[in-house]
Design a protein around this motif. Structure first.
Motif, PDB file in Angstrom:
ATOM      1  N   GLY A   1      -7.681   3.011  -6.829  1.00  0.00           N
ATOM      2  CA  GLY A   1      -8.117   1.643  -7.031  1.00  0.00           C
ATOM      3  C   GLY A   1      -7.276   0.926  -8.069  1.00  0.00           C
TER       4      GLY A   1
ATOM      5  N   ILE B   1      -3.488   2.591  -3.973  1.00  0.00           N
ATOM      6  CA  ILE B   1      -4.153   1.961  -2.818  1.00  0.00           C
ATOM      7  C   ILE B   1      -3.543   2.477  -1.517  1.00  0.00           C
TER       8      ILE B   1
ATOM      9  N   SER C   1      -4.594   1.270   1.622  1.00  0.00           N
ATOM     10  CA  SER C   1      -4.797   0.325   2.720  1.00  0.00           C
ATOM     11  C   SER C   1      -4.558  -1.092   2.227  1.00  0.00           C
TER      12      SER C   1
ATOM     13  N   ASN D   1      -9.210  -4.213   1.416  1.00  0.00           N
ATOM     14  CA  ASN D   1     -10.025  -3.529   0.420  1.00  0.00           C
ATOM     15  C   ASN D   1     -11.254  -4.368   0.076  1.00  0.00           C
TER      16      ASN D   1
ATOM     17  N   PHE E   1     -10.369  -3.550  -7.123  1.00  0.00           N
ATOM     18  CA  PHE E   1      -9.991  -3.426  -5.710  1.00  0.00           C
ATOM     19  C   PHE E   1     -10.078  -1.961  -5.302  1.00  0.00           C
ATOM     20  N   SER E   2     -10.721  -1.685  -4.177  1.00  0.00           N
ATOM     21  CA  SER E   2     -10.864  -0.313  -3.709  1.00  0.00           C
ATOM     22  C   SER E   2     -11.249  -0.327  -2.233  1.00  0.00           C
ATOM     23  N   ASN E   3     -10.883   0.755  -1.520  1.00  0.00           N
ATOM     24  CA  ASN E   3     -11.315   0.871  -0.118  1.00  0.00           C
ATOM     25  C   ASN E   3     -12.366   1.952   0.068  1.00  0.00           C
TER      26      ASN E   3
ATOM     27  N   ASN F   1      -6.748   6.415  -3.232  1.00  0.00           N
ATOM     28  CA  ASN F   1      -7.711   5.374  -3.569  1.00  0.00           C
ATOM     29  C   ASN F   1      -8.159   5.486  -5.023  1.00  0.00           C
TER      30      ASN F   1
ATOM     31  N   LYS G   1       0.844  -1.189   0.000  1.00  0.00           N
ATOM     32  CA  LYS G   1       0.000   0.000   0.000  1.00  0.00           C
ATOM     33  C   LYS G   1       0.885   1.246   0.000  1.00  0.00           C
TER      34      LYS G   1
END
Length: 298
Positions: free
Chosen positions: A150, A106, A108, A111, A139-141, A148, A94
């Motif tokens: 992604g 990213i 974090s 996710n 993928f994303s938070n 972010n 990350k």
């Protein structure tokens, strides 16, 4: 699997990414009415691993994703299939201002992971199928931790599927019931929620977002419901930014931190599971820092 990771990054992903998937599925046979009317879907859990093509910056991706697969165009030895799933992803690398400053994709390790796949299955033997598909994994938070942008992984997939017990058309039970209702039913849906986001800077404070959704519903069939309504949102991060940059006084900043969105949605039900598709647009053009007028939800 041969995949290529795609991000809105400031660096290049120089090589193709590769991945493996192990999926456990249960074929519904029509023992319940909804299974027949929803084309005998397969329920499963997918275990995924991707090498994202830049091990130093992006690292490896892992995911556990519950899935719903809907077959169609059944033939004696082939069928087509659409699969959708949403679960949890873990990325080994990350963003870090000290250790990994080049990763602006990213913020974090943990996710959400959302996957779509469209493909065809060919029966080599009654219990062994050859599968080919085009897929897309995201993928994303949700901006809970910045950055972010992604990571998107479009894919071309080739694999095999094995059933311990052969399943053919004669195993699928038919239903004489109708999906139509005796009378159309109207209803109301009310949802409330809260989320947290980072804003502007990474590793800064997290601000709450409060949401309220009001919708009227119209049930078309036992397994399909239309709805239309309003989503309301109060974004504390927008308020704090407007106040601290002296863009507005506190009262105006608070008012401009509210947003309203009109939407229409369609929900498909698979037993106790509902799959909803929503499209909407913001109807408060005076809201501050409103970038995109159109919204979608799955």
């Amino acid at each position: 699997h041969n995949r290529r990771a795609d991000t809105q990054a400031v660096y290049n992903v120089d090589q193709n990414s590769f991945g493996q998937e192990l999926i456990f599925q249960v074929q519904t046979l029509g023992k319940k009415e909804w299974q027949t009317h929803q084309r005998y879907p397969l329920l499963g859990v997918s275990l995924l691993h991707f090498d994202l093509g830049n091990n130093v910056t992006l690292g490896q991706a892992y995911a556990i994703i519950p899935t719903l697969s809907i077959p169609f165009r059944r033939r004696p030895r082939t069928n087509m299939e659409f699969r959708v799933g949403a679960g949890i992803g873990y990325l080994t690398r990350k963003f870090s201002p000290v250790v990994n400053p080049e990763n602006n994709a990213i913020g974090s390790n943990l996710n959400s992971a959302i996957a779509f796949k469209f493909g065809i299955n060919y029966w080599l033997k009654p219990q062994l199928h050859l599968t080919g598909a085009a897929g897309f994994t995201h993928f994303s938070n949700g901006a809970a931790a910045l950055p972010n942008f992604g990571i998107n992984v479009p894919s071309i997939v080739l694999g095999f599927r094995y059933f311990p017990k052969a399943i053919n058309q004669t195993n699928l039970l038919s239903s004489n019931s109708t999906v139509k209702l005796d009378q159309k039913k109207f209803g109301i849906n009310v949802f409330a929620g809260m989320a947290f986001v980072e804003y502007i800077s990474s590793q800064g404070p997290r601000y709450p977002i409060y949401t309220l959704s009001l919708a009227g519903t119209y049930t078309l069939t036992k397994y399909n419901t239309l709805s239309a309504g309003i989503d309301l949102e109060y974004n504390k991060a927008v308020y704090e930014f407007a106040v601290h940059t002296f863009a507005f006084d506190e009262r105006t900043a608070r008012r401009k931190s509210y947003r309203a969105m009109a939407f229409v949605a369609n929900e498909f039900r698979f037993g106790n599971l509902g799959l909803g598709l929503q499209l909407g647009g913001y109807i408060t053009p005076g809201s501050y820092m409103l970038k995109f007028p159109i919204t979608t939800k799955l």
